[in-house]
Design a protein around this motif. Structure first.
Motif, PDB file in Angstrom:
ATOM      1  N   HIS A   1      -1.250  14.329   3.312  1.00 17.57           N
ATOM      2  CA  HIS A   1      -1.949  14.561   4.566  1.00 17.57           C
ATOM      3  C   HIS A   1      -2.393  13.254   5.234  1.00 17.57           C
ATOM      4  N   MET A   2      -1.949  12.128   4.716  1.00 20.95           N
ATOM      5  CA  MET A   2      -2.341  10.861   5.322  1.00 20.95           C
ATOM      6  C   MET A   2      -1.180   9.885   5.265  1.00 20.95           C
ATOM      7  N   ARG A   3      -0.847   9.339   6.401  1.00 18.22           N
ATOM      8  CA  ARG A   3       0.221   8.354   6.470  1.00 18.22           C
ATOM      9  C   ARG A   3      -0.408   6.977   6.650  1.00 18.22           C
ATOM     10  N   TRP A   4      -0.289   6.174   5.625  1.00 14.50           N
ATOM     11  CA  TRP A   4      -0.922   4.854   5.664  1.00 14.50           C
ATOM     12  C   TRP A   4       0.018   3.868   6.359  1.00 14.50           C
ATOM     13  N   THR A   5       0.184   4.075   7.651  1.00 10.03           N
ATOM     14  CA  THR A   5       0.980   3.159   8.464  1.00 10.03           C
ATOM     15  C   THR A   5       0.086   2.579   9.541  1.00 10.03           C
ATOM     16  N   HIS A   6       0.547   1.518  10.152  1.00  5.16           N
ATOM     17  CA  HIS A   6      -0.253   0.839  11.166  1.00  5.16           C
ATOM     18  C   HIS A   6      -0.578   1.784  12.318  1.00  5.16           C
ATOM     19  N   GLU A   7       0.372   2.635  12.687  1.00  3.68           N
ATOM     20  CA  GLU A   7       0.180   3.510  13.829  1.00  3.68           C
ATOM     21  C   GLU A   7      -0.859   4.597  13.571  1.00  3.68           C
ATOM     22  N   HIS A   8      -1.023   4.996  12.307  1.00  2.00           N
ATOM     23  CA  HIS A   8      -1.904   6.110  11.999  1.00  2.00           C
ATOM     24  C   HIS A   8      -3.283   5.675  11.513  1.00  2.00           C
ATOM     25  N   LEU A   9      -3.525   4.403  11.389  1.00  2.00           N
ATOM     26  CA  LEU A   9      -4.846   3.937  10.973  1.00  2.00           C
ATOM     27  C   LEU A   9      -5.760   3.852  12.192  1.00  2.00           C
ATOM     28  N   ALA A  10      -6.948   4.446  12.085  1.00  3.50           N
ATOM     29  CA  ALA A  10      -7.919   4.372  13.166  1.00  3.50           C
ATOM     30  C   ALA A  10      -8.468   2.951  13.271  1.00  3.50           C
ATOM     31  N   ALA A  11      -9.003   2.632  14.432  1.00  2.00           N
ATOM     32  CA  ALA A  11      -9.500   1.275  14.672  1.00  2.00           C
ATOM     33  C   ALA A  11     -10.572   0.854  13.667  1.00  2.00           C
ATOM     34  N   PRO A  12     -11.561   1.713  13.343  1.00  2.00           N
ATOM     35  CA  PRO A  12     -12.545   1.285  12.340  1.00  2.00           C
ATOM     36  C   PRO A  12     -11.920   0.984  10.986  1.00  2.00           C
ATOM     37  N   THR A  13     -10.883   1.755  10.617  1.00  2.00           N
ATOM     38  CA  THR A  13     -10.221   1.514   9.328  1.00  2.00           C
ATOM     39  C   THR A  13      -9.515   0.169   9.334  1.00  2.00           C
ATOM     40  N   LYS A  14      -8.867  -0.166  10.423  1.00  2.00           N
ATOM     41  CA  LYS A  14      -8.182  -1.462  10.521  1.00  2.00           C
ATOM     42  C   LYS A  14      -9.178  -2.612  10.403  1.00  2.00           C
ATOM     43  N   VAL A  15     -10.311  -2.479  11.106  1.00  2.00           N
ATOM     44  CA  VAL A  15     -11.332  -3.533  11.030  1.00  2.00           C
ATOM     45  C   VAL A  15     -11.916  -3.590   9.623  1.00  2.00           C
ATOM     46  N   GLY A  16     -12.094  -2.429   9.006  1.00  2.00           N
ATOM     47  CA  GLY A  16     -12.600  -2.397   7.637  1.00  2.00           C
ATOM     48  C   GLY A  16     -11.679  -3.123   6.671  1.00  2.00           C
ATOM     49  N   ILE A  17     -10.376  -2.969   6.859  1.00  2.00           N
ATOM     50  CA  ILE A  17      -9.407  -3.683   6.008  1.00  2.00           C
ATOM     51  C   ILE A  17      -9.498  -5.178   6.239  1.00  2.00           C
ATOM     52  N   LEU A  18      -9.619  -5.598   7.503  1.00  2.00           N
ATOM     53  CA  LEU A  18      -9.786  -7.027   7.806  1.00  2.00           C
ATOM     54  C   LEU A  18     -11.061  -7.573   7.169  1.00  2.00           C
ATOM     55  N   LEU A  19     -12.127  -6.776   7.219  1.00  2.87           N
ATOM     56  CA  LEU A  19     -13.393  -7.189   6.616  1.00  2.87           C
ATOM     57  C   LEU A  19     -13.248  -7.358   5.112  1.00  2.87           C
ATOM     58  N   LEU A  20     -12.539  -6.439   4.474  1.00  2.00           N
ATOM     59  CA  LEU A  20     -12.312  -6.536   3.032  1.00  2.00           C
ATOM     60  C   LEU A  20     -11.519  -7.796   2.693  1.00  2.00           C
ATOM     61  N   VAL A  21     -10.454  -8.050   3.436  1.00  2.00           N
ATOM     62  CA  VAL A  21      -9.632  -9.239   3.185  1.00  2.00           C
ATOM     63  C   VAL A  21     -10.463 -10.507   3.362  1.00  2.00           C
ATOM     64  N   TRP A  22     -11.273 -10.536   4.416  1.00  2.00           N
ATOM     65  CA  TRP A  22     -12.110 -11.710   4.668  1.00  2.00           C
ATOM     66  C   TRP A  22     -13.136 -11.907   3.553  1.00  2.00           C
ATOM     67  N   ALA A  23     -13.788 -10.817   3.125  1.00  2.00           N
ATOM     68  CA  ALA A  23     -14.793 -10.918   2.070  1.00  2.00           C
ATOM     69  C   ALA A  23     -14.179 -11.433   0.773  1.00  2.00           C
ATOM     70  N   VAL A  24     -12.996 -10.960   0.441  1.00  2.00           N
ATOM     71  CA  VAL A  24     -12.316 -11.425  -0.775  1.00  2.00           C
ATOM     72  C   VAL A  24     -11.944 -12.897  -0.652  1.00  2.00           C
ATOM     73  N   ALA A  25     -11.441 -13.288   0.524  1.00  2.00           N
ATOM     74  CA  ALA A  25     -11.000 -14.673   0.726  1.00  2.00           C
ATOM     75  C   ALA A  25     -12.167 -15.648   0.617  1.00  2.00           C
ATOM     76  N   VAL A  26     -13.270 -15.379   1.327  1.00  2.00           N
ATOM     77  CA  VAL A  26     -14.400 -16.318   1.284  1.00  2.00           C
ATOM     78  C   VAL A  26     -15.070 -16.306  -0.086  1.00  2.00           C
ATOM     79  N   SER A  27     -14.929 -15.206  -0.824  1.00  2.00           N
ATOM     80  CA  SER A  27     -15.491 -15.152  -2.175  1.00  2.00           C
ATOM     81  C   SER A  27     -14.671 -15.999  -3.137  1.00  2.00           C
ATOM     82  N   LEU A  28     -13.358 -15.920  -3.021  1.00  2.00           N
ATOM     83  CA  LEU A  28     -12.482 -16.697  -3.902  1.00  2.00           C
ATOM     84  C   LEU A  28     -12.627 -18.191  -3.660  1.00  2.00           C
ATOM     85  N   PHE A  29     -12.792 -18.592  -2.408  1.00  2.00           N
ATOM     86  CA  PHE A  29     -12.836 -20.017  -2.074  1.00  2.00           C
ATOM     87  C   PHE A  29     -14.256 -20.513  -1.815  1.00  2.00           C
TER      88      PHE A  29
END
Length: 429
Positions: A57-85
């Protein structure tokens, strides 16, 4: 039709049924400051369902991700990156595992299981039932404690290890959700009576605890609830009551406990106090790594103060900020708390991360407002209660940093429910 309010279709496989109830069980336990092992088991089981279950019931593609979900993924990537470095990678990664992982899972589970308002209300019901149980249990425990200590009555330990430890902070968001649930959700009369009794018990616990911010947050939330119901006469009555209480507290000496609440009506409480100095200290530390922060996790604040040379710097300043951080605090891990959501985010993941956080919550609020404009169904009622709950969360975070923990977990779940409802088509019902 996709825009019809229908009951959830969650029984297509045993993994879906299991995942749904694991999610509700985990939400039920959020208001408790105990049962970490059970929460972990539920979390691991839910991760298993989300990762290995059928995502029909969920297609994890760029077209089907809502805007908050996309920003949430960017936030996760950023948090991991600044934590590692960052300067404290091991601590930051451990904090990501302990705190952010559950938020990711709860948000993803909301996207996975919320098909319409019935699913969203089920999630909110689980949270409120857990909160009501905590309220009654805390009230009973407190009464039993005082019965056993009648000769020397005093307030029992308010540490987070106690049953009612941190209760007012929990009430700051859960009590508005409970009130919204009682007002907008049809209930059996017995359930309704128990709910309103728990509301009275909650106010008693907050006052006995001596907390100010949660009481102020709940009061603001009640005004929002009444305005949403357009009960203007009751709003006027409460405003008059607030003025009367304020004047009474200012002119009558009721005791040291009520003196704390009298300070809510004094300007100096909000303009000049030690918390403002604390915020100035956190901002001073944050400026050395303003864009990226020190990595996920606030408990390293004392380390950053020591390692950054702030001890010697603040000793030489006229406004000695060091007095807020005695040696036992600076030598500890987790005792130096920013006590402000916004400064805490900047300290951990910098201005870039703070910008992503603001965008995320702005988009979530937009999703909720769109639902309010486009539907007259039960979905609209849920969106209204969820937005008031998130407003209470925002109010609470002015003097506290609920960037992680149970209140953050509950708020992220509400956000996921709003995003899922907006994307499911039920917002047009």
């Amino acid at each position: 039709m996709p825009n019809q309010e229908i009951r959830p279709s969650l029984w297509r496989g045993s993994h879906e049924q299991a995942g749904y109830f694991l999610w509700l069980g985990l939400l039920f336990l959020q208001p408790f400051n105990r049962y970490g092992a059970i929460k972990l088991l539920l979390l691991l089981g839910l991760i298993g369902v989300l990762v290995f279950g059928r995502w029909t019931h969920m297609r994890w593609t760029h077209e089907h991700l809502a805007a908050p979900t996309k920003v949430g993924i960017l936030l996760l990537v950023w948090a991991v990156a600044v934590s590692l470095f960052g300067p404290y990678p091991l601590d930051s990664i451990d904090a990501l595992r302990k705190e952010m992982l559950i938020q990711i899972v709860l948000f993803a589970a909301a996207l996975r299981f919320v098909k319409n308002s019935e699913n969203a209300w089920a999630a909110l019901t689980s949270i409120t039932f857990g909160y009501v149980l905590v309220t009654f249990a805390s009230f009973g425990w407190l009464g039993n404690y005082w019965l056993d200590n009648r000769e020397v009555p005093h307030l029992p330990g308010r540490s987070h290890d106690a049953l009612w430890g941190g209760y007012p902070a929990t009430a700051g968001i859960c009590l508005p959700l409970l009130l919204g649930w009682l007002i907008w959700r049809p209930q059996h009369p017995i359930v309704r009576v128990a709910g309103w009794l728990s509301v009275l018990a909650a106010f008693g616990l907050i006052i006995m605890y001596g907390s100010r911010t949660p009481l102020l947050v709940v009061a603001l939330s009640i005004f929002l609830l009444l305005i949403a119901k357009r009960l203007w006469k009751l709003v006027a009555v409460l405003l008059i009551l607030v003025v009367v209480v304020g004047v009474s507290l200012e002119t009558t000496a009721f005791g040291p406990q009520t003196a704390r609440y009298a300070s809510l009506f004094q300007t100096k409480t909000y303009v000049k106090n030690e918390r403002n100095m604390l915020w100035a200290a956190v901002w001073d530390v944050s400026q050395d790594r303003l864009l990226t922060g020190y990595g996920y996790g606030w408990k390293k604040l004392a380390w950053a103060i020591r390692d950054g040379g702030y001890v010697s710097r603040w000793e030489q300043e006229k406004n000695n900020l060091l007095k807020l951080f005695p040696p036992e605090v600076l030598q500890s891990y987790g005792k130096a708390n920013p006590h402000n959501y916004f400064l805490q985010v900047v300290f951990e993941i910098g201005l870039v991360g703070f910008g992503l956080v603001l965008i995320f919550w702005s988009l979530v609020a937009h999703q909720g407002l769109v639902i309010l404009r486009q539907t007259r169904s039960d979905t609209r009622s849920f969106a209204l209660v969820a937005l008031i709950g998130l407003s209470a969360y925002a109010f609470s975070n002015i003097t506290n940093g609920h960037w992680v923990g149970m209140l953050a977990n509950i708020s992220v779940t509400l956000a996921g429910c709003l995003v899922a409802l907006r994307n499911s088509g039920t917002s047009n019902a």
